[in-house]
Design a protein around this motif. Structure first.
Motif, PDB file in Angstrom:
ATOM      1  N   GLU A   1      -4.920   3.906  -1.532  1.00 45.54           N
ATOM      2  CA  GLU A   1      -4.128   2.829  -0.943  1.00 45.54           C
ATOM      3  C   GLU A   1      -3.813   1.719  -1.952  1.00 45.54           C
ATOM      4  O   GLU A   1      -3.496   0.584  -1.560  1.00 45.54           O
ATOM      5  CB  GLU A   1      -4.844   2.247   0.271  1.00 45.54           C
ATOM      6  CG  GLU A   1      -4.922   3.251   1.411  1.00 45.54           C
ATOM      7  CD  GLU A   1      -5.096   2.581   2.762  1.00 45.54           C
ATOM      8  OE1 GLU A   1      -5.815   1.574   2.822  1.00 45.54           O
ATOM      9  OE2 GLU A   1      -4.494   3.055   3.731  1.00 45.54           O
TER      10      GLU A   1
ATOM     11  N   THR B   1      10.766  -3.763  10.729  1.00 42.29           N
ATOM     12  CA  THR B   1      10.976  -2.873   9.598  1.00 42.29           C
ATOM     13  C   THR B   1      11.802  -1.656  10.015  1.00 42.29           C
ATOM     14  O   THR B   1      12.777  -1.293   9.362  1.00 42.29           O
ATOM     15  CB  THR B   1       9.618  -2.399   9.046  1.00 42.29           C
ATOM     16  OG1 THR B   1       8.833  -3.554   8.767  1.00 42.29           O
ATOM     17  CG2 THR B   1       9.775  -1.583   7.810  1.00 42.29           C
TER      18      THR B   1
ATOM     19  N   PRO C   1       1.780 -11.302  -0.026  1.00 41.79           N
ATOM     20  CA  PRO C   1       1.893 -12.727   0.287  1.00 41.79           C
ATOM     21  C   PRO C   1       1.997 -13.544  -0.999  1.00 41.79           C
ATOM     22  O   PRO C   1       1.272 -13.274  -1.964  1.00 41.79           O
ATOM     23  CB  PRO C   1       0.583 -13.042   1.014  1.00 41.79           C
ATOM     24  CG  PRO C   1      -0.043 -11.748   1.329  1.00 41.79           C
ATOM     25  CD  PRO C   1       0.589 -10.677   0.528  1.00 41.79           C
TER      26      PRO C   1
ATOM     27  N   ILE D   1      -5.108  -6.616  -0.309  1.00 43.11           N
ATOM     28  CA  ILE D   1      -3.762  -6.972  -0.741  1.00 43.11           C
ATOM     29  C   ILE D   1      -3.828  -8.251  -1.575  1.00 43.11           C
ATOM     30  O   ILE D   1      -4.421  -9.243  -1.162  1.00 43.11           O
ATOM     31  CB  ILE D   1      -2.866  -7.174   0.498  1.00 43.11           C
ATOM     32  CG1 ILE D   1      -2.651  -5.849   1.221  1.00 43.11           C
ATOM     33  CG2 ILE D   1      -1.533  -7.776   0.117  1.00 43.11           C
ATOM     34  CD1 ILE D   1      -1.932  -4.812   0.410  1.00 43.11           C
TER      35      ILE D   1
ATOM     36  N   HIS E   1      -2.674   0.812   6.954  1.00 41.25           N
ATOM     37  CA  HIS E   1      -1.805   1.957   6.808  1.00 41.25           C
ATOM     38  C   HIS E   1      -1.489   2.463   8.202  1.00 41.25           C
ATOM     39  O   HIS E   1      -1.959   3.500   8.628  1.00 41.25           O
ATOM     40  CB  HIS E   1      -2.538   3.040   6.033  1.00 41.25           C
ATOM     41  CG  HIS E   1      -1.810   3.427   4.806  1.00 41.25           C
ATOM     42  ND1 HIS E   1      -2.396   4.056   3.777  1.00 41.25           N
ATOM     43  CD2 HIS E   1      -0.542   3.259   4.439  1.00 41.25           C
ATOM     44  CE1 HIS E   1      -1.530   4.270   2.820  1.00 41.25           C
ATOM     45  NE2 HIS E   1      -0.392   3.783   3.198  1.00 41.25           N
TER      46      HIS E   1
ATOM     47  N   HIS F   1       1.042  -5.443   6.176  1.00 39.12           N
ATOM     48  CA  HIS F   1       0.329  -5.687   4.930  1.00 39.12           C
ATOM     49  C   HIS F   1      -1.120  -5.246   5.018  1.00 39.12           C
ATOM     50  O   HIS F   1      -1.750  -4.956   4.030  1.00 39.12           O
ATOM     51  CB  HIS F   1       0.362  -7.178   4.595  1.00 39.12           C
ATOM     52  CG  HIS F   1       1.720  -7.635   4.172  1.00 39.12           C
ATOM     53  ND1 HIS F   1       2.429  -7.019   3.185  1.00 39.12           N
ATOM     54  CD2 HIS F   1       2.487  -8.639   4.621  1.00 39.12           C
ATOM     55  CE1 HIS F   1       3.581  -7.625   3.018  1.00 39.12           C
ATOM     56  NE2 HIS F   1       3.653  -8.606   3.887  1.00 39.12           N
TER      57      HIS F   1
ATOM     58  N   LYS G   1       0.811  -1.216   0.000  1.00 41.47           N
ATOM     59  CA  LYS G   1       0.000   0.000   0.000  1.00 41.47           C
ATOM     60  C   LYS G   1       0.844   1.266   0.000  1.00 41.47           C
ATOM     61  O   LYS G   1       0.369   2.336  -0.343  1.00 41.47           O
ATOM     62  CB  LYS G   1      -0.936  -0.005   1.207  1.00 41.47           C
ATOM     63  CG  LYS G   1      -2.033  -1.042   1.022  1.00 41.47           C
ATOM     64  CD  LYS G   1      -3.058  -0.999   2.117  1.00 41.47           C
ATOM     65  CE  LYS G   1      -4.247  -1.894   1.716  1.00 41.47           C
ATOM     66  NZ  LYS G   1      -5.280  -1.949   2.737  1.00 41.47           N
ATOM     67  N   ASP G   2       2.060   1.162   0.457  1.00 41.94           N
ATOM     68  CA  ASP G   2       2.950   2.326   0.452  1.00 41.94           C
ATOM     69  C   ASP G   2       4.366   1.816   0.662  1.00 41.94           C
ATOM     70  O   ASP G   2       4.573   0.617   0.821  1.00 41.94           O
ATOM     71  CB  ASP G   2       2.564   3.323   1.563  1.00 41.94           C
ATOM     72  CG  ASP G   2       2.976   4.752   1.201  1.00 41.94           C
ATOM     73  OD1 ASP G   2       4.013   4.910   0.539  1.00 41.94           O
ATOM     74  OD2 ASP G   2       2.260   5.694   1.572  1.00 41.94           O
TER      75      ASP G   2
ATOM     76  N   HIS H   1      12.213  -5.747   1.156  1.00 41.17           N
ATOM     77  CA  HIS H   1      12.399  -6.854   2.086  1.00 41.17           C
ATOM     78  C   HIS H   1      11.134  -7.182   2.858  1.00 41.17           C
ATOM     79  O   HIS H   1      10.844  -8.344   3.118  1.00 41.17           O
ATOM     80  CB  HIS H   1      13.513  -6.525   3.085  1.00 41.17           C
ATOM     81  CG  HIS H   1      14.869  -6.920   2.613  1.00 41.17           C
ATOM     82  ND1 HIS H   1      15.378  -8.184   2.812  1.00 41.17           N
ATOM     83  CD2 HIS H   1      15.816  -6.260   1.928  1.00 41.17           C
ATOM     84  CE1 HIS H   1      16.580  -8.255   2.285  1.00 41.17           C
ATOM     85  NE2 HIS H   1      16.871  -7.099   1.729  1.00 41.17           N
ATOM     86  N   ARG H   2      10.391  -6.162   3.265  1.00 39.92           N
ATOM     87  CA  ARG H   2       9.357  -6.382   4.272  1.00 39.92           C
ATOM     88  C   ARG H   2       7.939  -6.327   3.737  1.00 39.92           C
ATOM     89  O   ARG H   2       7.018  -6.734   4.449  1.00 39.92           O
ATOM     90  CB  ARG H   2       9.503  -5.327   5.376  1.00 39.92           C
ATOM     91  CG  ARG H   2      10.828  -5.325   6.071  1.00 39.92           C
ATOM     92  CD  ARG H   2      10.927  -6.397   7.116  1.00 39.92           C
ATOM     93  NE  ARG H   2       9.858  -6.282   8.087  1.00 39.92           N
ATOM     94  CZ  ARG H   2       9.472  -7.264   8.893  1.00 39.92           C
ATOM     95  NH1 ARG H   2      10.061  -8.426   8.837  1.00 39.92           N
ATOM     96  NH2 ARG H   2       8.492  -7.078   9.741  1.00 39.92           N
ATOM     97  N   MET H   3       7.714  -5.786   2.560  1.00 38.06           N
ATOM     98  CA  MET H   3       6.329  -5.483   2.209  1.00 38.06           C
ATOM     99  C   MET H   3       5.834  -6.144   0.931  1.00 38.06           C
ATOM    100  O   MET H   3       4.815  -5.748   0.385  1.00 38.06           O
ATOM    101  CB  MET H   3       6.145  -3.962   2.137  1.00 38.06           C
ATOM    102  CG  MET H   3       6.456  -3.346   3.481  1.00 38.06           C
ATOM    103  SD  MET H   3       6.297  -1.599   3.543  1.00 38.06           S
ATOM    104  CE  MET H   3       4.535  -1.411   3.539  1.00 38.06           C
ATOM    105  N   ARG H   4       6.540  -7.151   0.433  1.00 37.82           N
ATOM    106  CA  ARG H   4       6.026  -7.856  -0.731  1.00 37.82           C
ATOM    107  C   ARG H   4       4.727  -8.570  -0.370  1.00 37.82           C
ATOM    108  O   ARG H   4       4.555  -9.044   0.756  1.00 37.82           O
ATOM    109  CB  ARG H   4       7.067  -8.867  -1.224  1.00 37.82           C
ATOM    110  CG  ARG H   4       8.149  -8.230  -2.080  1.00 37.82           C
ATOM    111  CD  ARG H   4       9.273  -9.200  -2.342  1.00 37.82           C
ATOM    112  NE  ARG H   4      10.032  -9.423  -1.120  1.00 37.82           N
ATOM    113  CZ  ARG H   4      10.418 -10.612  -0.700  1.00 37.82           C
ATOM    114  NH1 ARG H   4      10.122 -11.692  -1.398  1.00 37.82           N
ATOM    115  NH2 ARG H   4      11.108 -10.735   0.423  1.00 37.82           N
TER     116      ARG H   4
ATOM    117  N   ALA I   1       7.918   1.576   2.969  1.00 36.39           N
ATOM    118  CA  ALA I   1       8.032   1.221   4.381  1.00 36.39           C
ATOM    119  C   ALA I   1       7.997   2.453   5.282  1.00 36.39           C
ATOM    120  O   ALA I   1       7.423   2.424   6.360  1.00 36.39           O
ATOM    121  CB  ALA I   1       9.323   0.435   4.622  1.00 36.39           C
TER     122      ALA I   1
END
Lengths: 543, 204
Positions: free
Chosen positions: A519, B15, A191, A524, B7, B4, A109-110, A186-189, A112
């Protein structure tokens, strides 16, 4: 999920946040709006620097003084270089398309750190303003060239400190953007999106971000040392005080050569998105492309010495750097073969984005081969600091990064603004830009080999033909750029409404409405297939 | 992973820490450039570096090292105190850290002004007439300790902000990322000093 017709969809451009009007832009933490802030400011600065470039070409149309004196000319080429390199070429692709599309392409959505992202933009803007100001105030425009070579940069009475501070601040902004992207990837790919299901543009941004983070601090400290040298007369680099000017060149190029890959890698990433879409075929050699991106980023650290073949480094290090420089050509060539193979047997749709992407390959190849010429010690000594070098890096930087940018803006324009530009005008503008570009830079190869030095404001009469052709090319190119920008700007409000997926792309950005909502995704997405699957299978859908 | 889903205004802790670690690496590289220049000139003018280093006061340097090492400990303890929900203790430990940092800066002030009395500052006539290697040594000394002092100041500002954030309850048992990251930054300041101290004060 083309549910833009359901009426519930609110574009990010109309999204009502905490603030209204101008503040809703200046205080936004939406990665898409920040991307547009970068787009608009970079476009303005680009035209400032491009006009300086045209002025230089006019000056060079005839031997002797034409429209400006030598000192003004020195200032003009220095500021042209500083703005183009530090304000436009290094940040443009990651900051504009990276910001806008990286989160979408990995299903986030954005980024990190959204606030840090806005902070990077402010740093960028302040740095850019410093760069432009240095031209106009105080002791006169800096005249060192964008490389700030000492000892001259420590002695020149012009505004060198402004320019150094500008580059330092812009470097800081670049570090923070890179950091943000690494953490985001690294953190927001989404699922299901394993590393090897990530599209290739994010991969190229990942490789770029590591260079930004690891190399930029070195140039940061180097610039601080030059400032200290000017203000405090410390003498790190001044031979009169015991310092070593070649040490400066080492420190400067150990960043600035990898920085060339900061410029070109995201460009390669963009055309890698375009070839599959306009051939309606999966990209050829997905793994080879991503590994070659990482290889370029890695080997890019070990080639800086090829800028210093004539600066008095040892014979051994010269052949070693020459050898390493040739090695970088291998992953670049792998990419070129992959792009061509992606098109082979595909159903090719020659739309403006693909035209620019194909010209990218053509110009990048010319730039690359002449790069090998410069990487070879013997040939380098012949053409060192001549117009040949100028032609080479404009082919790589403008022909490479610049054309990748044009390809990208034509590719993603419908998604960013929800409107279509005029294809016909885009095609005509492409032809003018492509022709003007080659007319501008190709003659410089020729007169460079003949011995025309770079950065000279005057020259011998035998070089005039080349310079005249080149200056005509500059006008053609500039006209083409104006046509292109006019076409794009005019249609932001007045173009035909764009469908969600005008080019039949398969990556995530084409699965959401144009323009995206605040968003990006209502839900997601869960990734179940590889990124470039064309044909019947159109899974990869959110929900 | 909650990132995920929403927001969120708070960045989740893994992180945030990853971002901080990468930033600290860039800081190391920033100083790394100076260490590289130091190495080059030390190799070139080893005699002069030896002579010039005798000018530095090892006692003050040692004292400052002790201040920073202890302050690194107190900042780590204050993070643990927040984790155990001992708000008062955490605030007290941050105050101790800040006092130690201030003592460091006061020492630094006296050290620098002592040298200024002898006209040993960049650009001075005395310095210009010294052998080249000694001039470079003092240039590096001021540049490296100066840049380090700027980092000490930034660290002090960060820790002060954290003091008030603990007070207001923004930093608490469940959300202490801000404090943890500032603590990491403070450890970096300490770490860099541990390299600067032997390079500038001890190798004579």
């Amino acid at each position: 999920m083309s549910n833009s017709e359901t009426g519930t969809h609110v574009s990010y451009l109309d999204h009502q946040g905490k603030y209204k009007g101008l503040l809703s832009w200046l205080l936004t933490t939406d990665h898409k709006k920040i991307g547009l802030l970068y787009l608009y400011s970079i476009t303005v600065f680009f035209f400032v620097a491009a006009i300086l470039g045209v002025l230089m070409r006019i000056e060079l149309i005839a031997p002797g003084q034409t429209i400006m004196d030598a000192q003004t000319y020195n200032g003009v080429f220095t500021i042209h270089g500083i703005i183009m390199i530090f304000v436009i070429v290094i940040p443009a692709l990651p900051a504009i398309f990276g910001n806008f599309f990286l989160p979408i392409l990995i299903g986030a959505k954005d980024v990190a750190f959204p606030k840090l992202n806005l902070f990077s933009f402010y740093l960028f803007f302040i740095g850019a303003i410093f760069g432009v100001l240095s031209q106009f105030i105080g002791g006169g425009a800096p005249d060192t060239g964008w490389t700030f070579y000492v000892p001259y940069s420590a002695e020149s009475s012009t505004n060198v400190i402004y320019a150094l501070v500008a580059a330092f601040i812009l470097g800081f902004s670049s570090i923070l953007t890179g950091l943000n992207f690494i953490v985001t990837i690294h953190r927001m790919r989404a699922p299901g999106m394993g590393w090897f299901r990530m599209p290739l543009f994010p991969w190229s941004l990942y490789a770029t971000a590591w260079i930004q983070v690891l190399a930029t601090p070195i140039v940061g400290i180097t610039l601080l040392m030059v400032i200290a040298e000017r203000v405090l007369k410390i003498g790190f680099f001044d031979p009169a005080l015991g310092g070593d000017p070649v040490l400066f060149q080492h420190l400067f190029w150990i960043y600035s050569h990898p920085a060339v890959y900061i410029m070109i890698l995201p460009g390669m990433g963009i055309v890698t998105e375009i070839f599959p879409t306009f051939s309606q075929k999966p990209v050829f050699g997905y793994t080879a492309i991503l590994i070659s991106s990482l290889a370029i980023a890695f080997v890019g650290y070990f080639v800086w010495g090829h800028h210093m073949f004539t600066a008095g480094i040892s014979y051994g290090s010269r052949w070693f750097f020459s050898f390493l420089t040739f090695i970088v050509a291998v992953p670049s060539a792998i990419k070129v073969f992959n792009w061509v193979s992606t098109m082979y047997g595909g159903s090719i749709d020659l739309k403006p984005p693909l035209l620019y992407a194909i010209s990218f390959i053509f110009l990048f190849m010319i730039g690359g081969f002449t790069g090998l010429t410069l990487g070879a010690v013997a040939a380098n000594v012949q053409v060192h600091d001549t117009a040949f070098v100028v032609a080479h890096f404009h082919y790589i930087i403008f022909g490479g990064m610049g054309f990748a940018f044009f390809a990208g803006i034509h590719y993603w324009y419908p998604k960013m603004f929800g409107r279509m530009y005029s294809n016909r005008w885009a095609n005509i503008a492409w032809a003018v830009v492509f022709f003007g570009f080659n007319l501008l830079y190709f003659p410089l190869f020729v007169i460079g080999i003949q011995g025309m030095p770079r950065r000279y404001f005057d020259y011998l009469p035998q070089f005039q033909t080349g310079h005249v052709l080149s200056t005509i090319g500059a006008f053609v190119l500039f006209t083409g750029l104006v046509m292109m920008v006019y076409n794009l700007v005019y249609h932001i409000k007045r173009g035909a409404i764009a469908p969600a997926n005008p080019w039949k792309g398969v990556t995530l950005e084409w699965q959401i409405p144009s323009p995206p909502s605040h968003e990006n995704f209502d839900e997601i997405p869960v990734i179940t297939t590889d990124p470039y699957v064309f044909g019947k299978s159109t899974e990869n859908k959110p929900s | 992973m909650t990132v995920h889903e929403t927001h969120s205004t708070r960045i989740d802790s893994d992180t945030g820490k990853l971002g901080m670690w990468i930033f600290l690496f860039t800081e190391l590289f920033l100083f790394g450039g100076l260490f590289l220049v130091y190495a080059v000139f030390r190799a070139k003018y080893s005699e002069d570096f030896h002579t010039a280093a005798l000018e530095l006061n090892t006692f003050i340097g040692t004292l400052n090292t002790v201040f920073l090492l202890v302050s690194s400990m107190t900042v780590a303890m204050s993070i643990t105190a927040v984790q155990k929900n001992q708000k008062k203790l955490a605030m007290f430990l941050l105050i101790v850290t800040l006092i130690l940092a201030a003592l460091f800066m006061i020492n630094k002030y006296f050290e620098w002004s002592h040298k200024f009395e002898f006209q040993l500052f960049p650009g001075s006539e005395v310095l210009k007439n010294l052998p080249r290697g000694e001039l470079l040594f003092f240039g590096l000394y001021y540049m490296m300790t100066g840049l380090h002092a700027v980092h000490v100041l930034i660290g002090m500002i960060l820790l002060t902000i954290n003091f008030f954030k603990i007070k207001s309850g923004y930093v608490n048992q469940d959300h202490y990322l801000h404090l943890e990251n500032s603590g990491l930054y403070w450890h970096l300041v300490d770490l860099i000093w541990i390299f600067l101290f032997p390079l500038l004060y001890l190798i004579t």
